[in-house]
Scaffold this active site. Structure first.
Site: not given
Lengths: 447, 540
Positions: A24, A28, A232-233, A239, A284, A306, A330-331, A346, A371, A376
């Site tokens: 109904l 939800g 993130r750390h 870095n 880290r 990471e 390519a990446r 990813y 990381h 992301r």
């Protein structure tokens, strides 16, 4: 359904599933549909929701309750036409490679369900019905006030009148509503019936792994309010040099962030209520979490490490571009699917994060310190970022992100520590260390 | 507590195997307490996980409803997750009390049994419960699976109350079967080996056996108790009804697992990937060498020949032609495993790549001599020697990490109704094998899968079986101890006074004990069937 095979045991494999919501209004259903779609899409399983209400609205934008009378022929015809249009679109979408299509409608009669089932079966698409059944009047009214009075059907109307009208609309559905297998003649259907928000559950004839996975995911959903914090750390020594990966210590400024973090978290939580903290296994993130209050429970997850850059681990982007120019290009062309030599993509990270998401869905308040690539991916899950965008999302250092999932989407707030840090963001084609994200890329609203 | 009796129960129970061999499924072993489980995510002071306290999973259901299969599978999965789980079969207690070959009185299960029978029954029940409490309270147990018929609602309510008094939550798990076919099939499987039914037509034997249950246990009430937590598994997983009053995550997890459980026959094969070109290096992800391609070809031929032979044998036994079950191939995303599947792919078999099945990441220590590791990371070496299963070298994965990442694969493997061939790195095979055969974590890094063998695992209700199939015609240079092994030193767990390992590239291979672990018997005796034979009289 027996698997189709040839003589030497070779099987044709192409599972396609139509998830048919049943129930109904104000139970939800759309919430469940939306969560399931987001989860599957995040796992790279092409999923889409087809909401019959949206199709009906083009034809009858703001119908009164009696439009939904079972014996109002005009209403019945229009609602039937909307369902047909939605299902036709879904079949076209399956032909283009869709895997899980979700039909979001009440589907409250056996006839309607049989119609969908037959149509899908003819097209070799499996059907799983998902019903949300609820008899708790308070819960129903709360849902109506929260969600339905803001629906386009009631735009510009008084909320109380709208709520009442909606309650009447539901009564019209109740007249013909048959719960799944209520009469015992739908025993052959594959279905999941969730009653009173999980107090009772019936699972019937699960036929493959993907279906069981969907069922498990839906069982773990809960509606208690909760929040997820991401950070993130602190800035690391690598870095500073613009090198990726590695297992470096924090820089001075990174240490400063670690010391500031407890205060930042307390400000965002608004109380001393303890959180559960998840870190990766790298130095880290553990160092970043170490000043958090002792009564916070901390866990280390290998799955939060990471993205593994393989042979490129510890290199700068310039070095990668010099040493592996083809890979570098390519990446950039397909960052989501590019897998570093001997490392991960990813897509691989998302797959290993899947158990984390399942834990997150069932848990309450969690702070994750991880990381850039991992955050992301988690961010993409909550914010429904497409795969072309998610690997490019700027996630600045020394910033706490607060995600609050709501019925239709997730609220984001960010808290800056105001401690300087290098930017580790990199635009397409760039090799520069410490590049600032262009303004239109800044997706976060600062608090 | 009457420890003597408990020891006797263990001794008389056919269900405990005390001497471990990794080629026998170890699911019924009584484990050492302090070991972490293969995929345990974290440990707590109490030893209990998932924010749950102590739980009794109480089985409900008449004999021949597959309770044993469900108990054993569930225990396997929960222990894999690190939940300390133990099965308490009431039948073991009855046998130990009545004695070898003894019988319970005819009216043992009757509601209006004679005082003598009632007392005997009470005594047996009490002993079993006492052991459950002792284990939960004093041995850090978390989930006790209580395997008995528990036929009446009143009895179950009383049981839940009693457990609650001991601060133990109760989740009932009923196996409800009203499908005649499933009942007969179950009865046939279990009863065929009983002398009582010797020489009888299997169908007739099954029918008689089911009749006997009815007379012996005249009253059985299916679960409908609204105030209790229960999962009702209907007709071997066709449907589930889940009544959740106060349970959370752990029970969802159990239900998810059970929805993937099935009882259909199928087989899992394990093989290694072929050797790669050039020097082995984790990050290089090199393609197969010439030898590797020839290996892939020979492995494929052997496997297909074996399947065809089995099919013929089964057809002869059944008296009619049996079709081959479909075969699916799973590889990792590493080139070598993908290419090892190429000959099968060319023949049209379905090959799926799974990124979770990538080999263990050796981290920074790959290719370092042990000397160098000791010099560079003295503290790490020390930690590793304390716990080789969980410890990870810098940037490396531990076997534990690998087990955690393989969890979705394991569930999918449970669900799979096809035969599956898994082509993966030895490290991945070790972990998957250890799940199916329930090896102890300390054994896992030491399991060996020579290239010239295909491992076949056949699941059975009581315990799984492993076989090996020889691949003929391979250059012995490429079979055992190939250079791709992960060079993580594994200190011997059997003799602590061995000299330090020379060169990390060859993990210690001490003494004869190792052979027990790694060399399976040529032919594995079907333990499972012998084990169930005594279940004929087992009506608890």
């Amino acid at each position: 359904m027996a698997p189709r095979t040839n003589g030497i045991g070779v099987q044709v494999e192409n599972t396609r599933i139509c998830v048919v919501m049943v129930g109904l209004p104000a139970r939800g259903k759309s919430y469940i549909a939306q969560k399931a779609q987001r989860y599957l899409a995040w796992l790279s399983i092409p999923a889409a929701t087809f909401n019959v209400g949206n199709y009906r609205r083009t034809d009858a934008p703001q119908p009164p309750a009696d439009f939904f009378e079972p014996n109002n022929p005009e209403g019945e015809r229009k609602r039937r036409a909307a369902a047909e249009a939605a299902v036709a679109d879904m079949l076209r979408w399956f032909k283009k490679g869709g895997v899980v299509g979700i039909l979001d409608a009440t589907n409250s009669t056996k006839e309607r369900r049989k119609w969908v089932l037959d149509l899908m079966t003819q097209n070799n698409i499996e059907v799983i019905f998902v019903e949300s059944k609820c008899d708790d009047e308070n819960m129903i009214m709360a849902n109506i006030r929260d969600v339905k009075t803001t629906s386009p059907d009631y735009q510009g109307q008084d909320p109380e009148t709208a709520a009442l009208d909606f309650r009447n609309r539901i009564r019209n559905y109740e007249k013909v509503y048959k719960s799944l297998n209520q009469d015992g003649d739908e025993e052959d259907l594959t279905f999941l019936k969730i009653m009173n928000v999980g107090k009772q559950v019936i699972i019937n004839r699960i036929r493959d792994y993907l279906q069981s996975r969907i069922v498990y995911y839906l069982m773990n959903l809960h509606i208690r309010p909760r929040t997820v914090w991401l950070s993130r750390h602190g800035e690391s020594m690598l870095n500073l040099e613009g090198r990726i990966g590695g297992d470096a210590e924090l820089s001075h400024r990174g240490e400063e962030y670690a010391r500031k973090l407890p205060e930042l978290v307390r400000e965002s939580v608004g109380s001393d209520r303890p959180l559960t903290v998840w870190t990766s296994t790298l130095k880290r993130t553990i160092a970043t979490a170490r000043h958090l209050p002792k009564h916070y429970n901390q866990l280390q997850w290998k799955a939060l490490d990471e993205l593994d850059a393989g042979v490129c681990d510890g290199m700068t982007y310039q070095e990668i571009a010099d040493m592996y120019p083809d890979d570098f290009q390519a990446r950039d062309e397909d960052k989501y699917n590019y897998r570093y030599r001997g490392g991960e993509s990813y897509r691989d990270v998302v797959i290993r994060l899947e158990p984390i998401i399942m834990e997150l869905e069932r848990s309450e308040d969690i702070l994750i310190i991880s990381h850039q690539a991992v955050i992301r991916c988690i961010y993409a899950y909550f914010m429904q970022k497409p795969q072309e965008e998610s690997p490019w999302v700027p996630v600045p250092l020394h910033t706490l992100i607060k995600l609050t999932p709501r019925a239709y989407g997730t609220d984001v707030q960010t808290y800056k520590a105001n401690i300087q840090a290098v930017s580790t963001w990199r635009g397409k084609g760039s090799t520069a260390k410490h590049e600032d994200p262009s303004p239109e890329k800044s997706l976060f609203q600062t608090h | 507590m009457d420890t003597l009796l408990t020891a006797e129960i263990a001794a008389n129970a056919p269900r405990y195997r005390r001497k471990s061999s990794t080629f026998i499924d170890g699911i019924h072993d009584v484990t050492d307490q302090d070991n972490m489980a293969p995929a345990q995510l974290y440990s707590t002071m109490s030893g209990r996980l998932f924010h749950s306290g102590r739980i009794a999973i109480v089985m409900v259901g008449l004999p021949a409803r597959g309770k044993t299969h469900i108990c054993v599978s569930m225990a396997r999965y929960l222990q894999w997750l690190g939940v300390k789980t133990r099965i308490f079969h009431l039948g073991d207690y009855r046998r130990a009390t009545v004695g070898e070959g003894g019988n319970v009185p005819q009216d043992y299960f009757y509601p209006n049994a004679s005082p003598a029978s009632t007392m005997l029954r009470q005594k047996i029940l009490k002993k079993c419960r006492e052991d459950i409490y002792a284990w939960l309270n004093h041995e850090n147990g978390q989930v006790a699976i209580y395997d008995a018929v528990n036929p009446t609602a009143a009895g179950r309510r009383a049981l839940a109350k009693e457990f609650a008094k001991h601060d133990v939550q109760t989740l009932f798990l009923e196996s409800y079967v009203d499908d005649e076919e499933i009942l007969k099939e179950n009865a046939r499987n279990v009863k065929i080996h009983s002398p009582d039914f010797d020489g009888m037509d299997p169908d007739e034997a099954a029918e008689r056996y089911l009749k006997r249950i009815e007379t012996k246990i005249p009253i059985f009430e299916t679960m409908q108790e609204e105030e209790l937590n229960y999962v009702k598994m209907i007709n071997a997983g066709r449907a589930f009804f889940y009544n959740n009053v106060s349970f959370n995550y752990l029970s969802h997890r159990i239900v998810f697992y059970l929805t993937n459980l099935h009882i259909k026959a199928r087989t899992t094969f394990f093989v290694r990937a072929g050797p790669a070109e050039g020097e082995e290096f984790y990050k290089s992800d090199a393609p197969l060498s010439e030898e590797g391609r020839s290996y892939a070809q020979k492995m494929t031929e052997t496997l297909l020949r074996h399947r065809e032979q089995e099919r013929k044998a089964n057809s002869e036994q059944a008296g009619h032609e049996i079709r081959l079950r479909p075969l699916t191939v799973w590889t990792s995303t590493r080139l070598r495993t993908i290419q090892t599947a190429d000959p099968l792919k060319e023949q049209g078999y379905n090959v799926r790549q799974r990124s979770q099945m990538s080999q263990i990441n050796p981290g920074l220590c790959e290719k370092l001599s042990e000397h160098a590791i000791r010099r560079l990371y003295p503290e790490e070496v020390e930690k590793h020697e304390l716990d080789p299963y969980h410890h990870r070298y810098p940037r490396a994965e531990s076997y534990h990490d690998l087990a955690v990442r393989l969890e979705p694969i394991i569930l999918e493997l449970e669900r799979e109704q096809n035969d599956v061939l898994i082509i993966a790195h030895e490290s991945v095979l070790r972990v998957l094998y250890s799940y199916l055969m329930h090896c102890r974590p300390m054994e896992i890094p030491k399991l060996k899968f020579p290239r010239d063998e295909i491992i076949e695992i056949i699941p059975a209700a009581y315990q799984n079986e492993a076989k090996r199939i020889h691949i003929p015609g391979l250059d012995p240079q490429f079979t055992p101890g190939s250079p791709e092994d992960i060079r993580i030193p594994v200190p011997s767990i059997y003799s602590s006074n061995l000299p330090p390992i020379d060169g990390i590239s060859s993990p210690v291979e001490p003494s004869s004990m190792d052979n027990v672990l790694t060399r399976p018997p040529e032919k594995v005796v079907n333990n499972a069937k012998e084990m169930v034979a005594d279940k004929v009289a087992d009506l608890d």
